[in-house]
Design an enzyme around this catalytic site. Sequence first.
Site, PDB file in Angstrom:
ATOM      1  N   PRO A 157       0.805  -1.226   0.000  1.00 21.55           N
ATOM      2  CG  PRO A 157      -0.945  -1.603   1.508  1.00 21.55           C
ATOM      3  CD  PRO A 157       0.351  -2.187   1.035  1.00 21.55           C
TER       4      PRO A 157
ATOM      5  CB  ILE B  69      -1.882  -9.070  -5.521  1.00 21.17           C
ATOM      6  CG1 ILE B  69      -1.058  -8.284  -4.494  1.00 21.17           C
ATOM      7  CG2 ILE B  69      -1.191 -10.367  -5.916  1.00 21.17           C
ATOM      8  CD1 ILE B  69       0.266  -7.769  -5.002  1.00 21.17           C
TER       9      ILE B  69
ATOM     10  CB  CYS C  78      10.217 -11.770 -11.186  1.00 24.77           C
ATOM     11  SG  CYS C  78      10.957 -13.145 -10.291  1.00 24.77           S
TER      12      CYS C  78
ATOM     13  NE  ARG D 187       9.440  -3.351 -14.893  1.00 24.10           N
ATOM     14  CZ  ARG D 187      10.381  -3.077 -14.008  1.00 24.10           C
ATOM     15  NH1 ARG D 187      11.659  -3.325 -14.294  1.00 24.10           N
ATOM     16  NH2 ARG D 187      10.066  -2.550 -12.844  1.00 24.10           N
TER      17      ARG D 187
ATOM     18  NE  ARG E 240     -20.458   8.774 -38.268  1.00 23.29           N
ATOM     19  CZ  ARG E 240     -21.639   8.933 -37.679  1.00 23.29           C
ATOM     20  NH1 ARG E 240     -22.575   8.000 -37.811  1.00 23.29           N
ATOM     21  NH2 ARG E 240     -21.889  10.005 -36.954  1.00 23.29           N
TER      22      ARG E 240
ATOM     23  CD  GLU F 147       4.370  -6.476 -14.714  1.00 18.82           C
ATOM     24  OE1 GLU F 147       5.143  -6.593 -15.672  1.00 18.82           O
ATOM     25  OE2 GLU F 147       3.418  -7.249 -14.515  1.00 18.82           O
ATOM     26  N   GLY F 148       6.433  -0.852 -13.085  1.00 18.42           N
ATOM     27  CA  GLY F 148       7.335   0.263 -13.388  1.00 18.42           C
ATOM     28  C   GLY F 148       6.598   1.420 -14.022  1.00 18.42           C
TER      29      GLY F 148
END
Length: 398
Positions: A148, A177, A252, A257, A282, A377-378
């Site tokens: 958190p 998670i 990992c 990534r 369209r 993840e970054g």
Amino acid sequence: MSATPSSPLPPFDAGDPLGLDDLLTDEDRAVRDTVRRWAADRVLPHIAGWYERGELPGIRDLARELGSLGALGMSLTGYGCAGASAVQYGLACLELEAADSGIRSLVSVQGSLAMYAIHRFGSEEQKQRWLPRMASGEVIGCFGLTEPDHGSDPAGMRTHARRDGSDWVLNGRKMWITNGSVAGVAVVWAATDDGVRGFVVPTDTPGFAAPEIHHKWSLRASVTSELVLDDVRLPADAALPEVRGLRGPLSCLSHARYGIVWGSMGAARASFEAALEYARTREQFGKPIGGFQLTQAKLADMAVELHKGILLAYHLGRRMDAGRLRPEQVSFGKLNNVREAIEICRTSRTILGANGISLEYPVMRHATNLESVLTYEGTVEMHQLVLGKALTGLDAFR
């Protein structure tokens, strides 16, 4: 033999304007097409409803089906894993995320985080116990690193593990998670007196809970949970024996990534294809809107960034297969491809006009999903600093 000037050129393919399919082997294409067919059959007919309701029903059945395709732990070898190439795994990620980021996240967390951690750092007993069942989809895994109060700075994690005789006792919280509440096993990273350690935690262990997180406006068709560890007692052999320190979880993350580099281009492709088809059909002011210069400029710019991104992903995949892919290069790919994918989704939405916000089309769903992909993840900032340090030799993280 080189082509002669009189040799006919292949026709221009709007779906593959750079001819990138020529770079793929027959096996690469077979893997891609198999995953694409599965996604078209099992995900696309239902995904708008799942997203709208904020659910992923039948996740265990989907996991078993993905296991039967060889998509779980796809690039790992042995223990029931497919042993596919990095490029083939990337192509699978692209096709899964073209359906929905939540489906790619299910596969990515299972294979590139939970299974990868056990495969690379686990004992033989841990590998034999968990990997075959995870590869088949019988057991779903999750990966507990983010907390958190500690996301980009995992070194500050508060989850800790202490020795009690020969046992380990874990206490702490993990947040955001994927797969948490449906997982049968969790790879949890905790601070110890000997540095950060990874632990393989069966989720039926007393003291472990994984309440699901609701009220999300992104990755709605994905299971996201908190992990709660209150005096979770584990035997000594629950610790991953082959790694200590942040090198473990960060390696990992680098593997996961890589899948995002490909997957984000799947979301971009689906949005671009929806915009292209809409522009062709369209009509406004007496002709298809694709016949106006401003619309064509948008389509051209999107096509350039989309296929440059796929080419970048392919290049990184070949480097990974050759054992030459550096973490900084993965940061390069994630930073570029997710940013460009979001821009493609937003531009596609403008072509669809008001229809772009409807779940009848995939564009807004992909755009909101990518807002999560952008920062998990970054974050953008972290990848910018990874590249900045690599370019200058100066550490600006602190």
